[in-house]
Design an enzyme around this catalytic site. Sequence first.
Site, PDB file in Angstrom:
ATOM      1  N   GLY A   1       2.251   0.791  -2.995  1.00  0.00           N
ATOM      2  CA  GLY A   1       1.831   2.194  -2.965  1.00  0.00           C
ATOM      3  C   GLY A   1       0.328   2.271  -2.963  1.00  0.00           C
ATOM      4  O   GLY A   1      -0.355   1.376  -3.491  1.00  0.00           O
ATOM      5  N   GLY A   2      -0.238   3.339  -2.388  1.00  0.00           N
ATOM      6  CA  GLY A   2      -1.684   3.489  -2.351  1.00  0.00           C
ATOM      7  C   GLY A   2      -2.316   2.316  -1.634  1.00  0.00           C
ATOM      8  O   GLY A   2      -1.924   1.962  -0.527  1.00  0.00           O
ATOM      9  N   ASP A   3      -3.318   1.700  -2.277  1.00  0.00           N
ATOM     10  CA  ASP A   3      -3.965   0.538  -1.686  1.00  0.00           C
ATOM     11  C   ASP A   3      -3.544  -0.748  -2.376  1.00  0.00           C
ATOM     12  O   ASP A   3      -4.269  -1.741  -2.380  1.00  0.00           O
ATOM     13  CB  ASP A   3      -5.487   0.692  -1.753  1.00  0.00           C
ATOM     14  CG  ASP A   3      -5.981   0.810  -3.199  1.00  0.00           C
ATOM     15  OD1 ASP A   3      -5.134   1.007  -4.090  1.00  0.00           O
ATOM     16  OD2 ASP A   3      -7.200   0.689  -3.422  1.00  0.00           O
ATOM     17  N   GLU A   4      -2.353  -0.761  -2.968  1.00  0.00           N
ATOM     18  CA  GLU A   4      -1.859  -1.946  -3.668  1.00  0.00           C
ATOM     19  C   GLU A   4      -0.792  -2.638  -2.819  1.00  0.00           C
ATOM     20  O   GLU A   4       0.168  -2.004  -2.343  1.00  0.00           O
ATOM     21  CB  GLU A   4      -1.267  -1.555  -5.016  1.00  0.00           C
ATOM     22  CG  GLU A   4      -2.310  -1.009  -5.993  1.00  0.00           C
ATOM     23  CD  GLU A   4      -1.670  -0.596  -7.311  1.00  0.00           C
ATOM     24  OE1 GLU A   4      -0.422  -0.427  -7.333  1.00  0.00           O
ATOM     25  OE2 GLU A   4      -2.391  -0.451  -8.304  1.00  0.00           O
TER      26      GLU A   4
END
Length: 584
Positions: free
Chosen positions: A488-491
């Site tokens: 999720g996001g930048d992970e």
Amino acid sequence: MIKLGLTSKLSILLACIGVIASGATGYYTYRANRAMLVVEAQHTLLTSTQLLGQRLSAALGDVADDALVLAAMPSSVAVVRSDDLSNPGRVRLEEVYYTFMAHHPEYLQIRLIARAHFGLERIRADRDSRGIVMVPERELQEKGQFAYVFDTLATMPGRVYLSPIGINHEQGSHAAEGRPILRVGTPIVAPDGQTVGALVIDVDLTRVFKRLERDLPTDYLVYLANEWGDFLVHPDPSQTFGFDRGRRVLMQDSFPATRPLFEESRANLTLDGLAHPDQAPSQVLAFTRAPFGLAEGNRFIVLGLSRPLGDVLVSANVLGGHIVRMVLVSSLLALVLAILFARALTRPLQVLAYATTHVFDDPQAAERLPVSRSDEIGILARCFDGMRSEIRGQMRALHAKQQELTHLAGHDTLTGLPNRMLFLERLDAAIRHASVTGEGLAVMFVDLDRFKQINDQLGHSAGDRTLVAVAERLNATLRSCDMAARLGGDEFIVLIAGVRSPDVIGDIATRIQRVLAEELEICGRRMAVGASIGVSEYPLDGDSSDELLVKADAAMYAAKASLRCAYVRYQDMLTVDARAADDA
């Protein structure tokens, strides 16, 4: 009476066609191979015959050259004109004749004959059972009555006379008597241009022929005829020199096809037992007409070579055996294929009948319908197929939707990478596999360093493109057995399977850092993203997926906080914490 069904009738018909076709092909191949071998043998025999004729002409040319050399010796004129036996030139000539006889085993006599005194021999070198003999004066004979003497004396100076080939019946000829010979003569010319004598060399043709035939294969048979067709050489010695025994045996009578050679309308020809069994039974023959040495006029000889047809066709007979076996095998194969093909032809009727009676209780029956037929069976089959196609179309659409939902449930919609749920399933499976094989595995928690800056400055659209580019680079960097997912996001999270050495983890982490540190072109600007990586390992850091994720996450935060390294192993964190505790 047994009635054959449609399948049996078609099987018998197709099998017969296959057997006939296979047999005809094999027979044609066998016949073509035989013809090809015979043609090749004819060509080889003809070439060998022509070479043999050239070698015979060359051999006679060598004798003629020797005769010219001996006749041109200065002392020859003096010895022919002189009656003095103590003439030093006579002794020298006898030595020269002796030397020539010693170097040419085929020479039976060399004679120096005077024109005067009724063709009296002045010097004669003979070959007999004792070797080379110089005949004494009391045994020298007058030879002026013989044709080869006056024909030689009538020959132009510097030219050579060749006698007809025949059996020598001349008295006092020592070893030459009763043997087939050829006489080569040339005139002795005085300085004033008068012909004063003749030099004659008697050549043993038996030795000449043996020398010419020594390079021929053992199964080759040689024929030679003079310009009238009399056999001079024949595999059966009783057929040679028939004119000498009062019974002429002619080549054109034994082989009528050779008549054009003696009529000089052809230069060569070939015969074989396949095309001319009456003229060349069980043989392959080649004949050629060749000039008779260096003789003047149209004198010639006819040379022939033969080879047993059985020797020529040995390989064809071997091939014939192979062809017979091939025909038997192909006939058996044709029978099997005919049965299968007949069944294939009659199967549509059986399928249609079965489909019409089991359309409701056997859904697969409609899938075997003969829809490609253009007859009434095809019309019925297409009607059934139309219903089947509609049902299958609905099933395919439903299946596609199901696959799409399954994919969406396990993958990130933006990057196409597996999501957290699918990653955890794969991680659990990898842990079970590693526990059985004893191999290690690692989990890498990847957090982008400057993603928030890109997202804030360039907008969410640029951020989405950045995430897609990062996902592509991750997939390109990892091995085929590894897996990258987006949490999720930048992970991002990475599973490294099959770890046999800790160095593998460091190498992959370094490659990920390097590719993510490379600049991206986003909205006309080049920016580097960079990443911080935390690594946890099985079994050192835990034996469950949740534990490995938590520790990889912790190591990632340690990597972000570190100013010197961009990836941190959880084991390294423990070591650093232990040292800090000891220092305190």
